[in-house]
Design a protein around this motif. Structure first.
Motif, PDB file in Angstrom:
ATOM      1  N   TYR A   4       0.877  -1.296   0.053  1.00  0.00           N
ATOM      2  CA  TYR A   4      -0.018  -0.024   0.019  1.00  0.00           C
ATOM      3  C   TYR A   4       0.618   1.267   0.014  1.00  0.00           C
ATOM      4  N   VAL A   5       2.268   1.318  -0.101  1.00  0.00           N
ATOM      5  CA  VAL A   5       2.748   2.424  -0.024  1.00  0.00           C
ATOM      6  C   VAL A   5       3.022   3.089  -1.276  1.00  0.00           C
ATOM      7  N   THR A  47       5.607   8.131  -4.131  1.00  0.00           N
ATOM      8  CA  THR A  47       6.480   9.180  -3.395  1.00  0.00           C
ATOM      9  C   THR A  47       7.032   8.507  -2.159  1.00  0.00           C
ATOM     10  N   ALA A  48       6.249   7.747  -1.337  1.00  0.00           N
ATOM     11  CA  ALA A  48       6.842   7.379   0.057  1.00  0.00           C
ATOM     12  C   ALA A  48       7.928   6.281  -0.288  1.00  0.00           C
ATOM     13  N   MET A  49       7.469   5.502  -1.400  1.00  0.00           N
ATOM     14  CA  MET A  49       8.536   4.370  -1.705  1.00  0.00           C
ATOM     15  C   MET A  49       9.961   5.066  -1.948  1.00  0.00           C
ATOM     16  N   ALA A  50       9.888   6.099  -2.717  1.00  0.00           N
ATOM     17  CA  ALA A  50      11.014   6.679  -2.850  1.00  0.00           C
ATOM     18  C   ALA A  50      12.101   7.165  -1.714  1.00  0.00           C
ATOM     19  N   GLY A  54       1.726   1.413  -5.768  1.00  0.00           N
ATOM     20  CA  GLY A  54       1.370   2.538  -7.198  1.00  0.00           C
ATOM     21  C   GLY A  54       1.412   3.827  -6.601  1.00  0.00           C
ATOM     22  N   ASP A  55       0.786   4.944  -7.649  1.00  0.00           N
ATOM     23  CA  ASP A  55       1.124   6.164  -7.599  1.00  0.00           C
ATOM     24  C   ASP A  55       0.469   6.653  -6.148  1.00  0.00           C
ATOM     25  N   ASP A  56      -0.662   6.173  -5.801  1.00  0.00           N
ATOM     26  CA  ASP A  56      -1.511   6.480  -4.442  1.00  0.00           C
ATOM     27  C   ASP A  56      -1.652   5.336  -3.589  1.00  0.00           C
ATOM     28  N   GLY A  57      -0.953   4.350  -3.518  1.00  0.00           N
ATOM     29  CA  GLY A  57      -0.952   3.100  -3.176  1.00  0.00           C
ATOM     30  C   GLY A  57      -2.323   2.317  -2.783  1.00  0.00           C
TER      31      GLY A  57
END
Length: 299
Positions: free
Chosen positions: A208-209, A212-215, A232-235
Motif C-alpha cells: 500500500y505504500v 512518493t513514499a516508496m522513494a 502504485g501512485d496513490d498506494g
C-alpha cells in the motif's frame, strides 16, 4: 581497531552498550520489531547467544567466549553498515509473543492486525468459536494466518500469496506451529485460487505504500521486497481490486480487516463513498480499517 574493540568487550553488558552506541551513532531506522536502539541491541545479543529473550538481568555480567563476541560484533556491524533489518540477520521475528521464521524475500512480520487478532477481533466477533472460515490475503510469512488460527480455534484458514518464496516460507511457519490441518497455504493472485469460497473474516496487509513514499523509505525498508510494499501512485492499486472483489468472498455477516498504513488520505480519496470503521491499536488509530460485506457491495 576492530581487534581492540573486540578485546575491550568482555561481558553481555559491554556488548549491549556497544551496540546501543553504534546504533544511535548511525541513526538507524527502527520499526521491524522494535522502535529503539536499546531493545534492538538486547534482542540482537540475547538471540545470538541463544539466551531467553525475556531474561536479561542474570546474564548481564556473564563473560562472552571469543567466538560469541565475534558473532555479536559481526551482526552489529552488518546492522549498521548495511542497514539490514535485524529480523533478516537473525532469521526470525516476533509478533504478539509468537516466533516466525523470516528472510529477505518476504516482508518482516510486524502488522498491527496481529494485536487485533490477539484480542480475537473483539467486539466485532461475538463468539470466536463460531468463526468457521478465515482468509489471509497477501500472507507473506503466514504470520497473520497463524495468529488467526490461534484466535479462532474452530476456523479453517486460507493463506494466499502471489510469490512462491513467500508460500514456501509460510508453509514452514505453519508446519512449525503444527497447524497444517487448519491453515491451507495457497499460491495465487489474490482471490483467484479460491473459487467460490466465502469467509467470515478476511484479513489483509497488502502492498500500500504510494510511489512518493516508496522513494523516501529509509534504507532498512528498502531491503524488503518491493512487491510486498509498493501500491502504485496513490498506494491503492491492489487495494482497489481487493475491495472490488471482496464482497463475493464474504459471508452475509462477514467483514474485512485491512491495513493501509499511512495512506489514510489516499484511501479516503480513492473510496469517498465508503465509511469504514477505523480500528485503534497501540500504534495508530487510522491505519487499519474494517469493512462489512454490505459496505463492499456499494462499490
Amino acid at each position: 581497531m576492530a581487534s581492540k574493540i573486540h578485546n575491550e568487550l568482555k561481558t553481555v553488558r559491554d556488548v549491549i552498550r556497544y551496540a546501543v552506541s553504534r546504533f544511535n551513532d548511525a541513526e538507524l531506522a527502527f520499526g521491524h520489531g522494535s522502535d529503539n536502539a536499546w531493545d534492538e541491541a538486547v534482542y540482537l545479543v540475547l538471540s545470538t547467544l541463544h539466551l531467553p529473550l525475556d531474561t536479561l538481568d542474570p546474564f548481564l555480567d556473564a563473560r562472552l567466549l571469543e567466538d560469541e563476541k565475534r558473532q555479536c560484533i559481526s551482526l552489529i556491524e552488518l546492522r549498521v553498515k548495511k542497514r539490514v533489518p535485524l529480523a533478516y540477520l537473525t532469521g526470525e521475528a516476533w509478533l504478539q509473543g509468537h516466533r516466525f521464521l523470516t528472510d529477505k524475500r518476504v516482508i518482516v512480520p510486524r502488522s498491527p492486525i496481529a494485536e487485533l487478532l490477539a484480542e480475537q477481533l473483539d467486539p466485532w466477533v461475538a463468539d470466536p468459536e463460531n468463526v468457521q472460515h478465515v482468509l489471509d490475503l497477501c500472507t507473506g510469512s503466514g504470520c497473520l494466518a497463524i495468529l488467526a488460527a490461534l484466535a479462532f480455534p474452530n476456523a479453517q484458514v486460507d493463506a494466499v500469496d502471489l510469490a512462491g518464496h513467500a508460500i514456501r516460507l509460510a508453509q514452514r511457519n505453519v508446519d512449525m506451529y503444527q497447524l497444517g490441518d487448519r491453515v491451507n497455504v495457497v499460491q495465487g493472485d489474490l482471490y483467484a485460487p479460491l473459487q467460490a469460497q466465502r469467509y467470515d473474516v478476511i484479513v489483509c496487509n497488502p502492498p500500500y505504500v504510494n510511489s512518493t513514499a516508496m522513494a523516501q523509505l529509509p534504507s532498512e525498508y528498502q531491503h524488503e521486497p518491493v512487491l510486498a510494499l509498493a501500491g502504485g501512485d496513490d498506494g491503492m492499486d491492489i487495494i482497489r481490486t481487493i475491495l472490488a472483489q471482496g464482497a463475493a468472498h464474504l459471508s452475509d455477516d462477514g467483514f474485512m480487516v485491512l491495513e493501509i498504513g499511512n495512506e489514510y488520505e489516499n484511501f479516503m480519496n480513492a473510496f469517498p463513498t465508503l465509511n469504514p470503521v477505523f480500528l485503534e491499536t497501540a500504534q495508530s488509530d487510522d491505519s487499519i480499517l474494517l469493512l462489512t460485506r454490505a459496505q463492499l457491495l456499494t462499490l
